[in-house]
Design an enzyme around this catalytic site. Sequence first.
Site, short mmCIF file in Angstrom:
data_model
loop_
_atom_site.label_atom_id
_atom_site.label_comp_id
_atom_site.label_asym_id
_atom_site.label_seq_id
_atom_site.Cartn_x
_atom_site.Cartn_y
_atom_site.Cartn_z
NE ARG A 25 -0.22 -23.62 20.27
CZ ARG A 25 -1.23 -24.36 20.71
NH1 ARG A 25 -1.78 -24.10 21.86
NH2 ARG A 25 -1.67 -25.35 19.98
NE ARG A 29 -5.57 -20.00 24.76
CZ ARG A 29 -5.98 -21.26 24.67
NH1 ARG A 29 -7.26 -21.54 24.76
NH2 ARG A 29 -5.10 -22.22 24.51
NE ARG A 38 -8.78 -16.07 20.27
CZ ARG A 38 -10.05 -16.31 20.47
NH1 ARG A 38 -10.95 -15.40 20.16
NH2 ARG A 38 -10.45 -17.45 20.98
CG ASP A 74 -3.73 -23.83 14.53
OD1 ASP A 74 -3.45 -23.69 15.73
OD2 ASP A 74 -4.09 -24.92 14.05
CE1 TYR A 150 -5.87 -31.55 16.32
CE2 TYR A 150 -3.66 -31.84 15.45
CZ TYR A 150 -4.50 -31.51 16.49
OH TYR A 150 -3.97 -31.15 17.70
O1 CP3 Z 1 3.92 -20.64 18.86
C1 CP3 Z 1 3.27 -19.61 18.59
O2 CP3 Z 1 3.17 -18.64 19.36
C2 CP3 Z 1 2.65 -19.49 17.21
C3 CP3 Z 1 1.30 -19.88 17.10
C4 CP3 Z 1 0.82 -21.32 17.10
C5 CP3 Z 1 -0.51 -21.64 17.43
N1 CP3 Z 1 -0.71 -22.95 17.17
C6 CP3 Z 1 -1.50 -20.67 17.91
C7 CP3 Z 1 -2.72 -21.16 18.59
C8 CP3 Z 1 1.45 -22.51 16.72
C9 CP3 Z 1 2.90 -22.75 16.33
C10 CP3 Z 1 0.46 -23.53 16.77
C11 CP3 Z 1 0.73 -24.93 16.38
C12 CP3 Z 1 -0.28 -25.96 16.65
N2 CP3 Z 1 -1.63 -25.85 16.54
C13 CP3 Z 1 0.03 -27.29 16.99
C14 CP3 Z 1 1.41 -27.88 17.11
C15 CP3 Z 1 2.11 -27.44 18.33
C16 CP3 Z 1 1.52 -27.88 19.63
O3 CP3 Z 1 1.27 -27.01 20.45
O4 CP3 Z 1 1.39 -29.09 19.83
C17 CP3 Z 1 -1.18 -27.98 17.14
C18 CP3 Z 1 -1.34 -29.43 17.53
C19 CP3 Z 1 -2.23 -27.05 16.83
C20 CP3 Z 1 -3.69 -27.33 16.78
C21 CP3 Z 1 -4.41 -26.51 17.76
N3 CP3 Z 1 -4.64 -25.16 17.62
C22 CP3 Z 1 -4.98 -26.92 18.98
C23 CP3 Z 1 -4.92 -28.33 19.53
C24 CP3 Z 1 -5.57 -25.80 19.55
C25 CP3 Z 1 -6.41 -25.76 20.77
C26 CP3 Z 1 -5.61 -25.90 22.00
C27 CP3 Z 1 -5.56 -24.60 22.72
O5 CP3 Z 1 -4.47 -24.24 23.18
O6 CP3 Z 1 -6.62 -23.96 22.84
C28 CP3 Z 1 -5.32 -24.69 18.70
C29 CP3 Z 1 -5.72 -23.29 18.92
C30 CP3 Z 1 -4.60 -22.30 19.05
N4 CP3 Z 1 -3.51 -22.23 18.21
C31 CP3 Z 1 -4.51 -21.24 20.00
C32 CP3 Z 1 -3.33 -20.53 19.71
C33 CP3 Z 1 -2.82 -19.30 20.41
C34 CP3 Z 1 -5.56 -20.90 21.04
C35 CP3 Z 1 -6.69 -20.22 20.34
C36 CP3 Z 1 -7.30 -19.06 21.06
O7 CP3 Z 1 -6.73 -17.94 21.04
O8 CP3 Z 1 -8.39 -19.24 21.62
#
Ligand code: CP3
Length: 340
Positions: A25, A29, A38, A74, A150
């Site tokens: 990640r 943010r 964003r 994502d 999911y």
């Molecule tokens: O690693 C990276 O920098 C690449 C980007 C990446 C994102 N999501 C961006 C993201 C990756 C590899 C993921 C994978 C992901 N997404 C997983 C598996 C890895 C983990 O962290 O467990 C899962 C379970 C998801 C599903 C998901 N997407 C959730 C649960 C959420 C909300 C949680 C949160 O942090 O807000 C997201 C949204 C998300 N995916 C964000 C980002 C940067 C936040 C969105 C925003 O910018 O508002």
Amino acid sequence: MNAPERFLAACASKPVDRTPVWMMRQAGRYLPEYRAVREKVDFLTLCKTPELAAQVSLQPIDRFGMDACIVFCDILIPVEAMGVPVTFGDGGPQLERRVRTRADVDALRVPDPLVATPFVMETLRLCKRALLDRAALVGFTGAPFTLASYIIEGGGSKNFAATKALMYSQPATFHALLDKLAATVAEYAAAQVAAGAQAVQVFDTWAGELEPCAFDEFAQPYQARVIERIRACGVPAILYVNGCAGVLESMARTRADVLSIDWRLALGDARARVGSGVTLQGNVDPTVLLSNPVRTAEAAFATMEAAGPIGHILNLGHGILPQTPLECAAAFVDAPKANA
Ligand code: CP3
């Protein structure tokens, strides 16, 4: 060694000039430049606009100089392409339809990744062009069990009650869902390699919630299918499970090149259990980075010490938290460079 050489040598458990480092990640943010993007676009638009997605993928590399760049996207993007619309609010992802029956499963598509998700491949191509050899380009996909959770829950979950109820009461339906997901994400991962990914990480984030025999039946075989497809493309596969301590040996049997370990298991113990020949990635607790740069660097050094210099990629045990101070992220990425 340049960064891709260093990263790929570590994936192959070959000697490196220093331990490679990146953070799950890392595009997100905690970065002011990410928040600035964003402010102008919502999360899904960002994922689907290659110029912007490539821009935010590169932001952490430009600022900190990690050895690997993970493409910004994502894990739920291919789920949407299967026919389950996804929205992202402040409470995380929400899926419009819940899949609960055999008919629901049968209605899902197995999409062609080049038709359904061409923007991901274009983002990878743009990243590759901009990176040159500054960092290895890493693609990723969710694994079937985590994506199924999911799809069944309709979003995140605390105890995965609906997922497990379906799994234990209608195993054939559950397997049919996993089978479709595996077919979808195996081709999605292969398409990412064709577009320039030099490694692919498979996120089975929630499979650590399963009892070990359920993991062996419902998670591991599908992980193995996706990993086999990635390795057949000639690039290393990385497997991440949050809470992997109870299922580590089963994960190793997927033949993943790299096992990405959460912080609840010491890397020395993980190594003793899986032997040499598989690379370990991880595993600093992301909350350590909420402290200060000195404490963060200490944790990074202790982790490198526990892992040893061969077959280790320094990373966190899960994604970096949005409230992480920039100077702690910098201290983490700089630690292996100071060690060299
Ligand atoms: O690693 C990276 O920098 C690449 C980007 C990446 C994102 N999501 C961006 C993201 C990756 C590899 C993921 C994978 C992901 N997404 C997983 C598996 C890895 C983990 O962290 O467990 C899962 C379970 C998801 C599903 C998901 N997407 C959730 C649960 C959420 C909300 C949680 C949160 O942090 O807000 C997201 C949204 C998300 N995916 C964000 C980002 C940067 C936040 C969105 C925003 O910018 O508002």
